[in-house]
Design a protein around this motif. Structure first.
Motif: not given
Length: 517
Positions: A82, A86, A88, A230, A233-234
């Motif tokens: 992660l 990522n 963001t 966020a 996306e995660l």
């Protein structure tokens, strides 16, 4: 200003001639205002004051989630995936609980600590109150072992001595160099830690184990990024990891994103707001009681008011004088209430629950002083306005002729007294009902059968340094030596050891693997 000075002098003279009434009023207000000021100090420190980090509104906590899983920690491989994938987040760091035995400085003590991955304190943007945070080379595997103390531990165990920087301390049998002291208000979700050490994932045996979830995560949102963006996306990254590693990540299909401030104080907010509401009702009852007393006193002063009106004082002038008297009482009650609040806060710091986040930063600061001053003035207006309006009414001629005897119980005043009494009874019933329910719940909790005999049962926690007792054989040998010595103590009938004591708030799991499956 001259008129105000004369009003204050007259008000002080008036209360000096009635010391018993004035003392009772001041003490009543002091208890009510002091209770409100102390609880407000707690609410301000825990709920209202921003976290002591750089741009705290952009800090969030992350947790693994999925079907049947809510707010779970990450495994090291999932956390690193992660972190790398990522776009963001400006940064992401992991942290977790770490217990350590402090030895070599007086009596040995078990400390609740916290370790953080590389850049943990830099991501939070928390400047140490003394010294510095870990350097990048100290956060890598094989780097020098360093520790950052919390402000409370520095004061309690090291006497707030700045010379502690650069000196070694022994934690669980290993030497760590003290490099800094954190500010007093440092707090993160979970139990408050007393020290922080770096964790190098590269050298950790759990680095490649996706089944082992032990990392809580904190992150800083990028410019213009919302928590919802966020999280989207995660969660997409977590879904890809679940598809790539179905044997370990099938139930880890999402990521929860929560404001750091909400994560720190969210669980205690209802309790603190209820406490603030309860003490506000107590002050309201006190104000209503004082208003009733002032109404009765105003009836006895009708001849005085009639004389002043006959000499040319208008109703507005009389109202101002009566309000000045009530405000003088409330200011005196507020001043004494500050003393009560200070004593209550000191008692809370000495005996209050350590689990309450940021509780050790409670103090009567400028905000609490402004709150107390405003509350004092408001209380003076609340309990003084109605008696002042009633006391300034009436015909001066009738007041002079009959001394006000016949008008003392006029319909308007009687209705007001009844309303005040009914209000006091109603609010008091609400408070008594709430207190009764709490006491009944406490009694029932104490009567719950835990499933085993508690009479004569004593429990204690033994925390052994991993460097010396890192294998099952070493732990078993230690307990084999400890149990006979405990049984030999006079008065001890039996002794045994367990990994977790009954009803302990501790989550213990054991992974089992069936051969061939």
């Amino acid at each position: 200003m001259d008129e105000l000075r004369r009003d204050l002098v007259h008000a002080a003279r008036s209360w000096r001639h009635r010391p018993a009434f004035a003392l009772a009023a001041v003490l009543t207000l002091a208890l009510g205002i002091g209770a409100n000021a102390s609880v407000f100090g707690l609410v301000r420190a825990v709920l209202l004051r921003p976290l002591p980090f750089t741009e705290p509104e952009r800090l969030v906590t992350l947790s693994s989630s999925g079907p049947g899983r809510v707010r779970q920690p990450f495994s090291a491989p999932d956390f690193l995936d992660l972190q790398r994938q990522n776009r963001t987040l400006l940064g992401m760091a992991g942290y977790g609980a770490w217990g350590a035995n402090l030895t070599g400085r007086g009596d040995a003590e078990r400390l609740q600590g916290m370790w953080g991955t590389a850049g943990f304190l830099r991501l939070l943007g928390v400047p140490p109150a003394l010294g510095r945070g870990p350097l990048p080379e100290e956060e890598r595997a094989g780097g020098e072992k360093v520790v950052v103390l919390t402000h409370g531990l520095w004061q309690r165990r090291f006497g707030a001595d700045p010379a502690v920087l650069g000196t070694p301390v022994h934690l669980s049998g290993e030497a760590y160099t003290v490099i800094g002291v954190l500010p007093p208000a440092f707090a993160l979700p979970g139990r408050e830690a007393e020290l922080v050490v770096p964790l190098a994932l590269e050298g950790d045996p759990r680095r490649e184990v996706r089944r082992s979830g032990f990392l809580r995560a904190v992150a800083r949102l990028g410019p213009g990024v919302t928590p919802g963006q966020a999280q989207a996306e995660l969660t997409a990254i977590a879904a890809r990891l679940a598809a790539e590693h179905p044997e370990t990540n099938a139930a880890r299909t999402g990521v929860g994103v929560t404001s750091l401030h909400e994560d720190v104080v969210g669980n205690v907010r209802p309790m603190l707001l209820v406490a603030q509401g309860a003490v506000a009702l107590v002050l309201l009852v006190a104000c209503a009681n004082l208003a009733s007393l002032l109404l009765a006193r105003a009836a006895a002063r009708r001849r005085e008011m009639a004389v002043r009106a006959a000499l040319g004082a208008g109703r507005g002038r009389l109202v101002r004088q009566l309000l000045t008297e009530s405000l003088l009482l409330s200011v005196a009650g507020g001043a004494l209430g500050l003393v009560v609040a200070l004593a209550a806060i000191q008692a809370f710091l000495a005996f209050g629950p350590v689990e309450l986040p940021r509780a050790r930063t409670v103090r009567l600061d400028a905000g609490a002083l402004v709150f107390t001053a405003g509350l004092s003035v408001l209380a003076g207006l609340v309990f003084g306005l109605a008696p002042a309006l009633q006391g300034s009414r009436g015909d001066p001629q009738r007041g002079l002729a009959g001394g006000g005897r016949g008008e003392a119980g006029g319909p308007a005043r009687a209705r007001l007294r009844r309303a005040l009494v009914l209000g006091q009874v109603a609010v008091s019933l609400v408070l008594l009902a709430g207190a009764g329910l709490l006491l009944k719940s406490l009694k029932r909790l104490q009567a719950v059968d835990p499933g085993y005999r508690t009479e004569g049962l004593l429990t204690l926690r033994v925390s052994l340094p991993r460097a010396r007792y890192g294998t099952r054989e070493a732990l078993a040998a230690y307990h084999d030596r400890l149990a006979p010595r405990l049984r030999a103590i006079p008065g001890v009938a039996a002794a045994a050891a367990a990994s977790v004591a009954p009803l302990t708030p501790w989550r213990a799991t054991i992974n089992l693997t069936v051969e061939g499956r």
